[in-house]
Design a protein around this motif. Structure first.
Motif, short mmCIF file in Angstrom:
data_model
loop_
_atom_site.label_atom_id
_atom_site.label_comp_id
_atom_site.label_asym_id
_atom_site.label_seq_id
_atom_site.Cartn_x
_atom_site.Cartn_y
_atom_site.Cartn_z
N LEU A 198 -7.11 -3.21 2.93
CA LEU A 198 -5.58 -3.25 2.53
C LEU A 198 -5.08 -4.80 2.59
CD1 LEU A 198 -3.12 -1.70 1.73
CD2 LEU A 198 -2.78 -1.39 4.34
N LEU A 199 -4.64 -5.33 1.53
CA LEU A 199 -4.06 -6.68 1.48
C LEU A 199 -2.58 -6.51 1.75
CD1 LEU A 199 -5.80 -7.65 -1.83
CD2 LEU A 199 -6.47 -7.94 0.74
N ALA A 200 -1.99 -7.85 2.12
CA ALA A 200 -0.56 -7.91 2.28
C ALA A 200 0.23 -7.47 1.26
CB ALA A 200 -0.18 -9.55 2.68
N SER A 201 -0.12 -7.49 -0.11
CA SER A 201 0.55 -6.87 -1.07
C SER A 201 0.77 -5.39 -1.01
CB SER A 201 0.05 -7.22 -2.45
OG SER A 201 -1.28 -6.67 -2.71
N ALA A 227 -5.14 -2.43 -2.14
CA ALA A 227 -6.42 -2.42 -1.21
C ALA A 227 -7.57 -2.95 -2.30
CB ALA A 227 -6.65 -1.28 -0.69
N ARG A 275 -5.31 -12.48 2.77
CA ARG A 275 -5.38 -11.22 2.88
C ARG A 275 -4.44 -10.44 3.73
NH1 ARG A 275 -11.77 -10.63 4.18
NH2 ARG A 275 -12.60 -12.22 2.70
#
Lengths: 220, 429
Positions: free
Chosen positions: B288-291, B294, B401
């Motif tokens: 899972l990314l900050a955005s 994933a 990330r």
């Protein structure tokens, strides 16, 4: 897909040939019968391949879930104690505490069927009937607001028509995502003037909850 | 209905305290596991005296038909962190990296990760089924597998969640806990391509789905290119049968890729034309990314290294002077070509000495010997591989990330060595 596949596509062509030369048909193993395969072939794919015939309603699912799942996952799939949460978590994926559930995170419904049948209930895997499994999946869809009709019935016929909310939430592997040596040559001498310690591991007798951010980041 | 991790914290507290008591105190020399061994010597055994062991006969052969380590090595064990998981059957323990040297992990010390406990399989009833897009679905016995041409390969296996607890900051004092979800053994087994070709792949075969025979029925999707490249079905590790907890009697070996794909107790491989999106490649093992998006199918373990000595469980006990720093480096993309170390938190770096075999997708051992003046040190190591990749800092990873990825944390580790020789896990500017 990824840089590995690009690199490997070439290698694979060679492997096939080399493999044929190295092994090929050695006359090993015995042909699997359809009955043997049927007993073990339990996987279900997003396109519906592998779904057995069967059906089950939200109401039926609620009963099986209460009997076989709720002790760990809570009556409403909210999770009991430290056991996994199976519902809720909407709009948390960008937060400090993402709650990844079937409804908030899982891209395909087939995964729910596949996983529950192969692994659950924990300690008595592969014991549910297809009808029970469809019913539980229907109940979990309802608890996750993916379906809102409490009369809803899930079956092998309407299964692939269900779309999960986070289906588009995934991207392919785009690493490397940090500079290669050819882009930024790592520094060897006089790289910085000053160095400060910014974070320390917890030390003995520090209350674990003191900074909640790090508490129990799971390895699952 | 949706709950935060409040209950988890509540339960985490007492066991975490036990864990710390068990010997993880930052820099606390006396409380550190491993320090017990530096007990006071007994003058009776020292020159000019002649010790009992030099006088009297020891036990004979067969005292231990299967040999065990010296009783003085009883601290060299896998350890777990109880608060990480809700059950012991779906849980993890860690390799004691700080107690090992060289590049081979002894079989009994290879970390464990199970999802449904250890399957107790008997080799007579073991079966491997190949079905799906093949000319002829087949079932192999263990004997059948041993009639294929065999290969011996040394590979590391790293869990994608190794160092996952450190994404938000330094959390655990000990490289066993921060980096111990890795091991490296010599596998003996059959190249997977031989087994697949025995069944005959259809032209639209694009993916395989290995499946475990344990109570989790672990399943993953592996692209056919990888399956035909260097995957193996292994039945030996370091020359002897796989340990039950490592998948006895047969497991999949997926070199350089995340450990979860190396399905243990392998019972079936289905061949297909698209991936399965199994639970372990959707709910888990996606980054899972900050955005809020994933990454999925993040199979490769990028280059990584860690200094194993000194480290929090292995403080410097000899005082200043000649000191040996050592550690491990590895890359899922190939061979480690170089390791740099710093003693001053990255102001100046020195190239470490890699010793022992340098094999692709295997652990590498590095050393750096120096004269310690007794002052505080900030130790780091950074690995390079033959694709031109260099191990990033944790902050570099966080910048791209965020902090929610859990998996694939290969950032540079920092140890703070204090004047008393104690070592703590820190992060630095």
């Amino acid at each position: 897909m990824s840089r590995f596949l690009k690199v490997l596509t070439v290698a694979a062509g060679v492997s096939l040939v080399a493999g044929a030369a190295g092994a090929g048909k050695l006359g090993l193993g015995t042909e699997a019968t359809p009955e043997e395969i049927a007993g073990w072939n339990i996987d279900v794919r997003p396109d519906g391949q592998g779904l057995p015939e069967g059906r089950g309603t939200v109401a039926e699912g609620e009963v099986v879930f209460a009997e076989q799942c709720a002790v760990c996952h809570g009556d409403f799939a909210e999770g009991a104690g430290r056991w996994p949460v199976l519902a809720g978590g909407w709009d948390t994926l960008k937060s400090q505490h993402p709650v990844k559930t079937i409804g908030s995170y899982w891209p395909y419904l087939s995964t729910v069927y596949d996983y529950i049948y192969r692994s659950m209930p924990f300690g008595n895997a592969q014991s549910l009937t297809p009808d029970q499994t469809y019913a539980i999946v229907a109940y979990l869809l309802y608890m996750n607001d993916v379906v809102t009709d409490d009369e809803f019935e899930l079956s092998n016929e309407n299964f692939t028509s269900i779309r999960m909310p986070n289906e588009d939430g995934f991207i392919e592997d785009d690493r490397p995502d940090t500079p290669l040596v050819s882009e930024v040559e790592p520094c060897m001498t006089d790289c910085k003037d000053e160095v400060k310690i910014t974070k320390r591991a917890r030390i003995l007798d520090v209350t674990p909850d003191e900074d909640g951010d790090t508490a129990g980041i799971s390895v699952d | 209905m949706s709950k935060s991790d409040t209950p988890e914290k509540g339960i985490a507290s007492p066991s975490r305290r036990n864990l710390l008591k068990a010997g993880l105190a930052a820099g606390g020399l006396a409380a550190t596991a491993g320090f017990a061994r530096a007990a006071e010597p007994d003058p009776y055994n020292l020159p000019p005296n002649v010790a009992d062991w030099s006088r009297y006969l020891g036990v004979g052969v067969d005292n231990a038909p299967y040999g065990m380590p010296s009783e003085h090595e009883s601290e060299v064990v896998r350890r777990s962190v109880e608060w990480l998981t809700a059950s012991r059957e779906s849980s993890i323990n860690f390799t004691p990296l700080h107690d090992l040297d060289g590049i081979i992990t002894p079989n009994g010390l290879c970390f464990e990760r199970h999802h449904g406990g250890v399957a107790e399989m008997n080799p007579t009833d073991y079966r491997l089924m190949i079905n799906g897009l093949v000319d002829k679905p087949l079932i192999f016995t263990l004997e059948d597998l041993k009639r294929f041409p065999r290969e011996n390969r040394l590979y590391f296996l790293e869990c994608a969640a190794n160092s996952g607890m450190e994404w938000r900051g330094a959390q655990l004092n000990g490289c066993q806990f921060t980096h111990g979800m890795v091991h490296c053994v010599m596998y003996t087994g059959v190249p997977l391509k031989y087994i697949l070709e025995e069944a005959g792949l259809k032209t639209n075969a694009k993916w395989i789905m290995p499946e475990g025979g344990d109570a989790a029925g672990m399943n993953r999707s592996v692209p056919i290119e990888k399956a035909l490249d260097d995957c193996m079905v292994a039945f030996k590790m370091n020359g002897e049968a796989l340990r039950p907890e490592q998948g006895y009697p047969a497991r999949l070996v997926v070199p350089g890729w995340e450990g979860n794909m190396w399905v243990k107790w392998l019972r079936r491989i289905e061949v297909g034309d698209q991936p399965w999106h199994a639970r372990e490649e959707t709910s888990k093992y996606t980054d899972l990314l900050a955005s809020g998006k994933a990454r999925r199918f993040t199979w490769v373990m990028d280059a990584k290294s860690v200094i194993t000595n000194p480290s929090p469980q292995a403080p410097i006990t000899h005082g200043k002077g000649q000191t040996v720093l050592t550690g491990l480096a590895w890359s899922g993309n190939g061979r480690v070509t170089r390791v740099d170390v710093t003693l001053d938190g990255g102001k100046n770096w020195h190239q470490a000495r890699i010793d022992g075999p340098s094999l692709p997708k295997a652990l590498h051992r590095f050393y750096f010997e120096f004269d310690w003046d007794g002052s505080d040190l900030l130790l780091q190591s950074r690995a390079y591989d033959d694709t031109g990749y260099v191990q990033p800092t944790k902050d570099e990873l966080r910048a791209v990330r965020g902090e929610n990825s859990i998996y694939h944390n290969n950032g540079i580790q920092t140890w703070h060595v204090m004047a008393n020789g104690g070592v703590e896990n820190v992060e630095i500017s």
